[in-house]
Structures are given as structure tokens and as C-alpha cells.
Design a protein around this motif. Structure first.
Motif, PDB file in Angstrom:
ATOM      1  N   THR A 119      -0.559  -2.625  -1.321  1.00  0.00           N
ATOM      2  CA  THR A 119      -1.869  -2.992  -0.770  1.00  0.00           C
ATOM      3  C   THR A 119      -2.396  -4.294  -1.337  1.00  0.00           C
ATOM      4  N   GLU A 151      -1.560  -6.780   1.321  1.00  0.00           N
ATOM      5  CA  GLU A 151      -2.326  -6.362   2.496  1.00  0.00           C
ATOM      6  C   GLU A 151      -3.785  -6.803   2.388  1.00  0.00           C
ATOM      7  N   SER A 193      -5.686  -0.197   4.254  1.00  0.00           N
ATOM      8  CA  SER A 193      -5.205   1.186   4.320  1.00  0.00           C
ATOM      9  C   SER A 193      -5.778   2.037   3.185  1.00  0.00           C
TER      10      SER A 193
END
Length: 468
Positions: A330, A333, A371
């Protein structure tokens, strides 16, 4: 000889030192190595944005940063040796309860790094200077980094914080895509100057077509001025004392001898570039190794510090708290799209298309699309999961005081607070307008990870991170 560590950080600039501090306070075994024999000596990234001030508050260096710097002076425009008008560099902003830092704070980069270095040592961390990376190999279990004298470091993970010409990035074969922001070369230098007051940022516009501008800014907390000059396309930049005296005298009312000393100087061409990815296996890119900005707008150093702040708690959760290694996915991301947005903003400010203001303060950045973000309320309020968790006072408790430290925080407003592991801090109260009603799980980096009308679901979410 091979040294073993959980994490190797390559580069002792603001990015590497911030990451080192964050991991040291989490009890993670991390080593910082730096190619140079000492810390960077120049003022280059001198603007600390409000969001970074909040980060520095959490890391325990805010008081030192405030003492070392000052607010930006009003720009004073000169023409033919006369003051002809003022220029405000930033749109005005007011301190509010949820945002205690409204405008950038000026601290020369060398001083910021001294403060960060001192904090790292205070926490038991260290920097090995004079360590240039000459080779890197990685496998399923870790990374081996080699240095010129034959030494090596074996680490579970490596973070490249070694600047725009990153040796680590090249070693793992990650490319950068970018553009020239301005074809004209520029000079930036820290100098001593006689004959100018320290109450203004002195601006000398071009005299005519083909000339370049000159700006002379007093560096807060020092006796120095930062000189910035732009030159015609194709010109060479002379960073010697005589060269700087020549450009200052040609573009202002000052005499050459008014420039009494050059303490640091560099020539450069403004460019913007973004790494094609922020990770290769067990190697992560952060700061200038991942994105290179025009200095306009003060986004480079600040985006870099916040890269480290995002990555630090995730590495801590995996290396110390037992979180799944997938959490590290992440980082790219969340941070790569932020870096891309900030590159666009820096370029727009450089070209005069956007003023320095709300966007450059970086308080509005967030991770709503991540996410990791879970918004479960039927009707979300002003603060949503993924947003920066604002400051405020909840039944006598200041939220930023509660957030300070390497832990998760539960903020329960108008609802029952959940029972959580001891390492998680809980703040509860009847009402807080900026948040609205609900339960908010605030990540260690000060963003809301999960939000719900009641506590159900929050504990399951928190368990993904080892309960801290």
C-alpha cells in the motif's frame, strides 16, 4: 564484514532521517548510510509546509524546528535601486482549532537535517557516513548492499532515499519519466550580503528581454541570504564567489563587494520526474529517489518527508508487530499518486499558473481511494475515512496530543468507545463539530483508516496491523 539489520536506509537527507526516527521510536533495527562525509550543507528546501509541521510535532522535533526558523518575509520589488511595491508569496491563511499551522515555516534545509539527525541519535539511531552504494542484490529473504571497501549490509528491506540520481534506483533498474520544467538554468546559493535589510524577500525583476530575475531571501534563524537567479537558456552558471558577485551586481543596486561570502552554491535546471514504480521486491524508493520537483512551491522536501512517514509505520507493523507483508504494497498505492499530483502542482507554481496557497500546504491530501481505507457509516460527515485526522479538543483532550506517538488512536464522538488493545489510545467525548458523530480509527501517520457509526467492525480492521 557483513552487517545485518532489519532495514537499511540509503541517504541521510530529510527523507532518510525522518524514516530513521520513525523506526527508531518503534524499536525497529535500522541503519542509515550516507555517501557524503557529512550532512547536506545548503539551504535548498527551506519551506516546511503545515502538514509537515504536524508530522514533525509527532516525531518530537517541532519545538526545535520552530526555534530554528521563522515566518516568510513579505516580498519587496526593486527597480533601479528603489522599492516599488510589495509581493505576497502566499495566500493568507488563519490558524484554526483543527489546523494549528496555517502557513509555511522557513528553516534552511541544512538546519532541518541537523535537527532530524540530533533526534535520530537521541532515539539511539545512527548514520554511517562515507558509505557509497556500489552494488545490490536481493533474494526472497533479503537484500545485500555492497560498499567500496568490501563491506556489505544484509537487510530484510532497503529504502532508497539517496536523491534524484539514486544509485539504488539505478541498481534495481527502475526508470523515471519526466519533463524539463524550465529550459533556463538557475543558481541557488547561501551567501552573506551587506546592504540589504532582513525584513523582506528582495525581488529584482529582469531589466529587459533576455535578462533573468534575481531574488534574495533572508534565511530565518541565520545571518545568511539565499540567492536565486535565472539565466537565459544555454547559459552557464558560475557558482564561484566572483561569479555570484557579478550576477548580483548586474541585477541589483548592490556592489560586487556587498557579497562578502559564499557558503554553498549550486546550479541546476528545473525538472519534474516520477519513478515508474516505487518498489522492486524488497527495495522501496522514497523522496527524491522517487520524484524530483521544481523548487517552486516548496513541495519536494515536504512530499519526501511524508513518503517516509507513510512507509515508516507500515514497516514497523510488518517488522515488529506481526502484520502481513502485503501491507507494504500500500506504500506505492498511496504515495505514488500523491507524488504525481504534487509534481503537477510544483510545475504549475513554477510557471506562474497557480499561487502558493491551500494546495501547497498539503493539509488536504488523503487516501480515500486506498485499499486500507474503510468508510462504513451510512452518512459520512465532514471527516471521512482516508482523510487527514484534524486536531481539535474532545472533552478536554487535545487530539494531536493523543495522536503523538507510534500508536493507533480511537476517536469516539457521541458513541460508545470500543475495548481495544492496551497499545491503542482512546479518546472519547460527546461532540466535536469537525468530526461529526461516529468512531474513527486514526492510523499512526494521522489519517483516518476506518470510520463507523458504531464500534462493530473496527476491531477486525485493527487486527490487520498487529493491534497497534
Amino acid at each position: 564484514m557483513t552487517v545485518r539489520t532489519d532495514l537499511l536506509i540509503v541517504g541521510a537527507g530529510p527523507t532518510g532521517l525522518t524514516l530513521g526516527i520513525d523506526l527508531a521510536r518503534r524499536g525497529v533495527d535500522a541503519l542509515v548510510v550516507e555517501r557524503a562525509d557529512g550532512l547536506f550543507p545548503g539551504s535548498r528546501g527551506k519551506g516546511i509546509q503545515p502538514r509537515t509541521m504536524e508530522v514533525f510535532d509527532d516525531l518530537g522535533v517541532l519545538d526545535a524546528i520552530r526555534a530554528a526558523g521563522g515566518s516568510y518575509p513579505v516580498g519587496m520589488i526593486w527597480q533601479d535601486g528603489k522599492r516599488v511595491g510589495e509581493h505576497r508569496m502566499f495566500d493568507p491563511a488563519e490558524v484554526t482549532e483543527d489546523s494549528p499551522h496555517a502557513e509555511p515555516w522557513m528553516v534552511p534545509q541544512w538546519r532541518t537535517q541537523e535537527i532530524l539527525f540530533g533526534r535520530l541519535e537521541e532515539l539511539g539511531g545512527q548514520v554511517a557516513f562515507g558509505r557509497e552504494v556500489v552494488g545490490l542484490t536481493q533474494d526472497e529473504d533479503g537484500v545485500t548492499v555492497r560498499f567500496p571497501a568490501g563491506e556489505s549490509v544484509r537487510a530484510r528491506y532497503v529504502v532508497a532515499a539517496d536523491g534524484g540520481r539514486s544509485a539504488v534506483r539505478r541498481a534495481v533498474g527502475i526508470g523515471m519519466t519526466g519533463e524539463t520544467v524550465d529550459p533556463s538554468p538557475m543558481l541557488v546559493a547561501d551567501v552573506r550580503i551587506a546592504g540589504l535589510d532582513r525584513d523582506n524577500w528582495h525581488i529584482f525583476p529582469p531589466h529587459g528581454e533576455g535578462d533573468g530575475f534575481l531574488a534574495v531571501c533572508p534565511l530565518a534563524g541565520t545571518e545568511d541570504f539565499q540567492v536565486v537567479a535565472r539565466f537565459p537558456e544555454g547559459a552557464s552558471v558560475d557558482v564561484s564567489l566572483e561569479g555570484i558577485r557579478k550576477v548580483v551586481a548586474a541585477r541589483s543596486h548592490l556592489a560586487p563587494d556587498d557579497v562578502t561570502e559564499v557558503r554553498w552554491a549550486s546550479g541546476f535546471r528545473p525538472r519534474a520526474a516520477l519513478a515508474d514504480r516505487f518498489r522492486d521486491g524488497r527495495v522501496f524508493l522514497a523522496g527524491d529517489a522517487a520524484h524530483v520537483h521544481s523548487p517552486a512551491g516548496g513541495q519536494g522536501l515536504n512530499t519526501s518527508v511524508q513518503d517516509a512517514y507513510n512507509l515508516g509505520w507500515k514497516l514497523g507493523a510488518v517488522l515488529r508487530d506481526g502484520a502481513a507483508a502485503g501491507l507494504l504494497d500500500t506504500y506505492e498505492e498511496e504515495r505514488r499518486h500523491v507524488a504525481a499530483d504534487m509534481l503537477g502542482l510544483s510545475t504549475s507554481v513554477h510557471r506562474g499558473e497557480v499561487r502558493r496557497g491551500e494546495a501547497t500546504c498539503q493539509l488536504g491530501l488523503g487516501y480515500r481511494e486506498s485499499s486500507l481505507t474503510k468508510e462504513t457509516r451510512a452518512t459520512p460527515g465532514a471527516v471521512r475515512a482516508g482523510d487527514r485526522a484534524p486536531d481539535g479538543n474532545l472533552d478536554g483532550v487535545r487530539l494531536f496530543d493523543a495522536f503523538r506517538g507510534p500508536h493507533w488512536t480511537v476517536v469516539a464522538v457521541g458513541v460508545e468507545a470500543p475495548v481495544v488493545p492496551e497499545a491503542v489510545r482512546v479518546v472519547r467525548g460527546r461532540a466535536l463539530e469537525s468530526y461529526g458523530c461516529g468512531v474513527f480509527l486514526v492510523r499512526p501517520d494521522g489519517y483516518v483508516g476506518w470510520a463507523g457509526d458504531q464500534t462493530a467492525g473496527g476491531l477486525g480492521y485493527l487486527g490487520r496491523f498487529g493491534g497497534r
